[in-house]
Design an enzyme around this catalytic site. Sequence first.
Site, PDB file in Angstrom:
ATOM      1  CG  HIS A 177      -4.606   3.318   3.511  1.00 51.80           C
ATOM      2  ND1 HIS A 177      -3.401   2.762   4.101  1.00 51.80           N
ATOM      3  CD2 HIS A 177      -5.031   4.303   4.523  1.00 51.80           C
ATOM      4  CE1 HIS A 177      -3.343   3.234   5.430  1.00 51.80           C
ATOM      5  NE2 HIS A 177      -4.211   4.283   5.436  1.00 51.80           N
TER       6      HIS A 177
ATOM      7  CB  CYS B 197       1.192   0.931   4.647  1.00 54.29           C
ATOM      8  SG  CYS B 197      -0.579   0.627   5.254  1.00 54.29           S
TER       9      CYS B 197
ATOM     10  N   GLY C  90     -13.415   6.173  -8.814  1.00 60.32           N
ATOM     11  CA  GLY C  90     -12.412   6.379  -9.229  1.00 60.32           C
ATOM     12  C   GLY C  90     -11.196   6.116  -8.118  1.00 60.32           C
TER      13      GLY C  90
ATOM     14  CB  CYS D 236      -0.970  -0.015   1.264  1.00 62.81           C
ATOM     15  SG  CYS D 236      -1.955   1.596   1.568  1.00 62.81           S
TER      16      CYS D 236
ATOM     17  CG  HIS E  84      -7.399   8.546   0.427  1.00 66.27           C
ATOM     18  ND1 HIS E  84      -7.368   7.096   0.022  1.00 66.27           N
ATOM     19  CD2 HIS E  84      -7.425   9.233  -0.653  1.00 66.27           C
ATOM     20  CE1 HIS E  84      -7.774   7.068  -1.346  1.00 66.27           C
ATOM     21  NE2 HIS E  84      -7.822   8.391  -1.594  1.00 66.27           N
TER      22      HIS E  84
HETATM   23  P1  AMP Z   1      -8.159   7.960  -4.859  1.00 66.98           P
HETATM   24  O1  AMP Z   1      -8.524   8.065  -6.125  1.00 66.98           O
HETATM   25  O2  AMP Z   1      -9.276   8.688  -4.245  1.00 66.98           O
HETATM   26  O3  AMP Z   1      -7.828   6.657  -4.331  1.00 66.98           O
HETATM   27  O4  AMP Z   1      -6.905   9.119  -4.395  1.00 66.98           O
HETATM   28  C1  AMP Z   1      -5.495   8.582  -4.440  1.00 66.98           C
HETATM   29  C2  AMP Z   1      -4.886   9.972  -4.811  1.00 66.98           C
HETATM   30  O5  AMP Z   1      -3.509   9.546  -4.163  1.00 66.98           O
HETATM   31  C3  AMP Z   1      -4.608  10.436  -5.941  1.00 66.98           C
HETATM   32  O6  AMP Z   1      -5.343  11.941  -5.997  1.00 66.98           O
HETATM   33  C4  AMP Z   1      -3.289  10.645  -6.324  1.00 66.98           C
HETATM   34  O7  AMP Z   1      -2.922  11.608  -7.244  1.00 66.98           O
HETATM   35  C5  AMP Z   1      -2.675  10.638  -5.039  1.00 66.98           C
HETATM   36  N1  AMP Z   1      -1.453   9.808  -4.797  1.00 66.98           N
HETATM   37  C6  AMP Z   1      -0.910   8.875  -5.458  1.00 66.98           C
HETATM   38  N2  AMP Z   1       0.476   8.410  -5.161  1.00 66.98           N
HETATM   39  C7  AMP Z   1       0.647   9.250  -4.415  1.00 66.98           C
HETATM   40  C8  AMP Z   1       2.012   9.873  -3.523  1.00 66.98           C
HETATM   41  N3  AMP Z   1       3.079   8.959  -3.729  1.00 66.98           N
HETATM   42  N4  AMP Z   1       2.082  10.788  -2.855  1.00 66.98           N
HETATM   43  C9  AMP Z   1       0.831  11.514  -2.527  1.00 66.98           C
HETATM   44  N5  AMP Z   1      -0.158  11.121  -3.113  1.00 66.98           N
HETATM   45  C10 AMP Z   1      -0.332  10.312  -3.887  1.00 66.98           C
HETATM   46 ZN    ZN Z   2      -2.339   1.203   3.687  1.00 64.08          ZN
END
Ligand code: AMP
Ligand code: ZN
Length: 114
Positions: free
Chosen positions: A99, A8, A94, A5, A101
């Site tokens: 995890h 994580c 989407g 993840c 958030h």
């Molecule tokens: P979701 O589509 O709601 O699962 O949002 C996941 C979000 O995580 C997306 O807006 C990505 O741009 C963001 N994301 C993916 N990898 C990273 C990372 N390494 N650091 C910060 N944000 C990330």
């Molecule tokens: Zn996680």
Amino acid sequence: MSVECIFCNIKNKQIPSDILFEDDYCFVINDINPVAPVHLLVVPNNHFTYLDNLTDDFAPVIFKMFEAAKNMAFSKGVSESGYRLVINQKSDAGQEIPHLHLHLTAGTKLKSLG
Ligand code: AMP
Ligand code: ZN
């Protein structure tokens, strides 16, 4: 914790990221692909997949995530102009990272959801 993840691995420092805030419940990072001038992610410290799995035990973490979002909105100077909190769940929303958030977006006129 899931070693697969991304969140994580950010929490356990396997993936570098600027952690803007952390406490015993959650942490806050900048989204790597921002859709607004302010785009933060509020993430529980412990791996938690979907709200399907929500139980009373999780109540303090949910409260702390919203508290962190409110405090970050203040510190980013958008608590007066406004901000949006979004939780994506599964494929039609989407969701990329399974995890839980909160997305906090702000700093521009956000498109109406309605
Ligand atoms: P979701 O589509 O709601 O699962 O949002 C996941 C979000 O995580 C997306 O807006 C990505 O741009 C963001 N994301 C993916 N990898 C990273 C990372 N390494 N650091 C910060 N944000 C990330
Ligand atoms: Zn996680």
